[in-house]
Design a protein around this motif. Structure first.
Motif, mmCIF file in Angstrom:
data_model
loop_
_atom_site.group_PDB
_atom_site.id
_atom_site.type_symbol
_atom_site.label_atom_id
_atom_site.label_comp_id
_atom_site.label_asym_id
_atom_site.label_seq_id
_atom_site.Cartn_x
_atom_site.Cartn_y
_atom_site.Cartn_z
ATOM 1 N N ILE A 4 0.609 -1.309 -0.059
ATOM 2 C CA ILE A 4 -0.069 -0.022 0.133
ATOM 3 C C ILE A 4 0.822 1.002 -0.165
ATOM 4 O O ILE A 4 1.792 1.432 0.800
ATOM 5 N N PRO A 5 0.659 2.167 -0.920
ATOM 6 C CA PRO A 5 1.390 3.563 -0.844
ATOM 7 C C PRO A 5 1.218 4.085 0.395
ATOM 8 O O PRO A 5 0.080 4.458 0.599
ATOM 9 N N GLY A 6 2.399 4.673 0.819
ATOM 10 C CA GLY A 6 2.024 5.714 2.131
ATOM 11 C C GLY A 6 2.683 7.039 1.462
ATOM 12 O O GLY A 6 2.582 7.065 0.355
ATOM 13 N N LYS A 7 2.399 8.083 2.357
ATOM 14 C CA LYS A 7 2.489 9.278 2.104
ATOM 15 C C LYS A 7 4.129 9.448 1.195
ATOM 16 O O LYS A 7 4.262 10.111 0.206
ATOM 17 N N ASP A 8 4.924 8.959 1.746
ATOM 18 C CA ASP A 8 6.615 8.928 1.105
ATOM 19 C C ASP A 8 7.031 7.737 0.794
ATOM 20 O O ASP A 8 8.194 7.894 0.539
ATOM 21 N N GLY A 9 6.284 6.607 0.661
ATOM 22 C CA GLY A 9 6.890 5.487 0.338
ATOM 23 C C GLY A 9 5.889 4.265 0.525
ATOM 24 O O GLY A 9 5.088 4.402 1.396
ATOM 25 N N PRO A 10 6.001 2.976 -0.065
ATOM 26 C CA PRO A 10 5.161 1.839 0.373
ATOM 27 C C PRO A 10 5.480 1.582 1.765
ATOM 28 O O PRO A 10 6.413 1.517 2.142
ATOM 29 N N LEU A 11 4.190 1.054 2.248
ATOM 30 C CA LEU A 11 4.152 0.828 3.783
ATOM 31 C C LEU A 11 4.941 -0.749 3.908
ATOM 32 O O LEU A 11 4.731 -1.427 3.204
ATOM 33 N N ASP A 12 5.690 -0.895 4.899
ATOM 34 C CA ASP A 12 6.126 -1.955 5.069
ATOM 35 C C ASP A 12 5.341 -2.779 6.277
ATOM 36 O O ASP A 12 5.502 -4.023 6.856
ATOM 37 N N SER A 13 4.091 -2.146 6.803
ATOM 38 C CA SER A 13 2.921 -2.554 7.455
ATOM 39 C C SER A 13 1.790 -2.389 7.056
ATOM 40 O O SER A 13 1.688 -1.495 6.066
ATOM 41 N N THR A 14 0.849 -2.993 7.488
ATOM 42 C CA THR A 14 -0.735 -2.777 6.987
ATOM 43 C C THR A 14 -1.652 -2.983 7.930
ATOM 44 O O THR A 14 -1.370 -3.379 8.988
ATOM 45 N N LEU A 15 -3.037 -2.944 7.842
ATOM 46 C CA LEU A 15 -3.906 -3.017 8.406
ATOM 47 C C LEU A 15 -4.175 -4.739 8.643
ATOM 48 O O LEU A 15 -4.477 -5.327 7.723
ATOM 49 N N GLY A 16 -4.278 -5.293 9.725
ATOM 50 C CA GLY A 16 -4.524 -6.439 10.122
ATOM 51 C C GLY A 16 -5.830 -6.755 10.701
ATOM 52 O O GLY A 16 -6.340 -5.645 11.524
ATOM 53 N N VAL A 17 -6.527 -7.671 10.505
ATOM 54 C CA VAL A 17 -7.866 -7.959 11.135
ATOM 55 C C VAL A 17 -8.005 -9.445 11.625
ATOM 56 O O VAL A 17 -7.443 -10.098 10.932
ATOM 57 N N ALA A 18 -8.443 -9.623 12.779
ATOM 58 C CA ALA A 18 -8.650 -11.006 13.562
ATOM 59 C C ALA A 18 -10.031 -11.197 13.897
ATOM 60 O O ALA A 18 -10.729 -10.259 14.163
ATOM 61 N N ASP A 19 -10.401 -12.604 13.647
ATOM 62 C CA ASP A 19 -11.574 -12.839 14.539
ATOM 63 C C ASP A 19 -11.017 -13.848 15.805
ATOM 64 O O ASP A 19 -9.765 -14.117 15.848
#
Length: 407
Positions: free
Chosen positions: A277-292
């Motif tokens: 996912i693109p970030g403001k200054d570069g691609p993110l090395d983390s992202t949104l995680g969702v769990a049940d």
């Protein structure tokens, strides 16, 4: 399809010396053949064969009804021993749950992916046991980007420039799909907030919905995607399901998505790829995680029986079968390693890579369910109205809710 729970007031013991534990679980299936009842019946049959003194009574409930029905069960004194559903923190607030340490062996607990185990904590103690997970990446239509003559975006400015080119070349009806409608405003919003160093809370767990970073994020979205007409006319009324369907129909150039979109895109004949996912200054090395989540209730006093069952249920044989049955992401280290190395899940490999570093909603906050509902209701307006005002009102509601709940 569903076995009833033991009668209200039953302590789980019987004249033949067996103890019954009650499992209530959510249904991930969409037809009889892949109903979660099929999965759990198989797990229970094999568990009971190895544990002659324990019976497991299973009730599987659809996602639309499970939380309401569980609430009714608890209020009526018919408390399940084990529950698998979407959230856990409200049960912790009512002092209903065992700590994870009390119902998982050290081997099983240490096998949980660390970031997910951490997301199951309230005030530093783990109660929520992750069951399945999902992560987000950027999906893009290769044909659309090729027709517009643009590279895969790495920064926000790249996204805006690519979307502008897609619009100019009429390569897609919607250059960038930004779903900020009530279905999952909180998810799409957090993905963009992460990209600017923001989020919903600070390191101490205090709400930061109207932080300078978050306000800047929504100002950027408004000025660079919404106002120039590079996304939906009104993102605040556009749900994720609409964006996913439009991508699968070839109408969208780029959007943030999770693994469910893979099969939808294939079914629609879309030649797609995923990227960080693109970030403001570069691609993110983390992202949104969702769990049940899985959780165990103290009411029945069946700690040992629950531990035996959960240790069995979290064995790789069982977690792998469930994750593959529904094309979901694992929460245990051994299953992640198996799915990464088997060669059967090439489509999921980019998601596996970002899974261990995923960031989560403030799940350990007992006020989050209420705050999340408020974000779903009005958060999307931050890209059509004044972002500072919209986020400020949400911040005030969040602080009031947290105070009311004693946080």
């Amino acid at each position: 399809m569903v076995l009833g729970l033991a009668a209200c007031g039953d302590d789980g013991g019987s004249s033949d010396g067996t103890t019954t534990i009650k499992l209530v679980a959510a249904d991930y299936g969409d037809k009889a053949s892949n109903a979660s009842k099929v999965y759990w019946d198989d797990v229970v049959k094999r568990f009971e064969a190895k544990n002659k003194d324990i019976r497991v009574d299973v009730q599987v409930i659809n996602w639309n009804d499970i939380d309401t029905k569980v609430k009714t069960m608890i209020q009526g004194g018919n408390v399940p021993d084990v529950l698998q559903t979407g959230g856990y923190a409200d049960k912790v607030a009512d002092d209903l749950l065992y700590e994870a340490d009390e119902v998982l062996s050290p081997k099983t607990k240490s096998n949980l992916i660390e970031s997910f185990a951490k997301a199951g904590e309230v005030d530093g103690t783990q109660y929520g046991i992750p069951f399945v997970s999902s992560a987000r990446l950027m999906f893009y239509n290769k044909d659309v980007l090729d027709a517009a003559g643009v590279e895969v975006p790495r920064t926000w400015d790249d996204v805006a420039a690519a979307a502008e080119k897609i619009k100019d070349e009429k390569a897609a009806e919607i250059p960038y799909a930004l779903p900020l409608g009530p279905e999952e405003t909180q998810g799409e919003s957090m993905i963009w907030e992460i990209g600017n160093g923001g989020g919903y809370t600070d390191a101490e767990g205090n709400y930061t919905i109207d932080s300078a970073q978050n306000v800047e994020t929504f100002e950027w979205l408004k000025e660079n995607l919404v106002d120039p007409g590079l996304t939906y006319e009104n993102p605040a009324t556009t749900d994720r399901k609409t964006a996913f369907a439009d991508f699968a129909a070839g109408k969208v150039g780029m959007l943030n998505g999770h693994p469910t979109l893979i099969q939808m895109a294939k079914d629609g004949g879309v030649d797609y790829e995923v990227a960080p996912i693109p970030g403001k200054d570069g691609p993110l090395d983390s992202t949104l995680g969702v769990a049940d989540w899985m959780m165990a209730f103290k009411d029945g006093g069946k700690q040992e029986e629950i531990r035996k069952f959960l240790d069995f249920a979290y064995a790789k044989e069982n977690t792998l079968k469930f994750d593959e049955m529904y094309n979901l992401m694992p929460v245990t280290t051994d299953t992640l390693e198996e799915m990464q190395s088997s060669g059967k899940h090439k489509d999921l490999e980019p998601f596996f890579e970002v899974l261990p570093a995923a960031q989560f909603y403030p799940l350990g906050s007992t006020s989050w369910d209420v705050v999340s509902a408020e974000i779903k209701k009005s958060g999307g307006k931050a890209v059509s109205d004044d972002p500072s005002k919209v986020l400020g009102e949400l911040q005030q509601k969040a602080e009031e809710t947290a105070a009311d709940m004693g946080e």
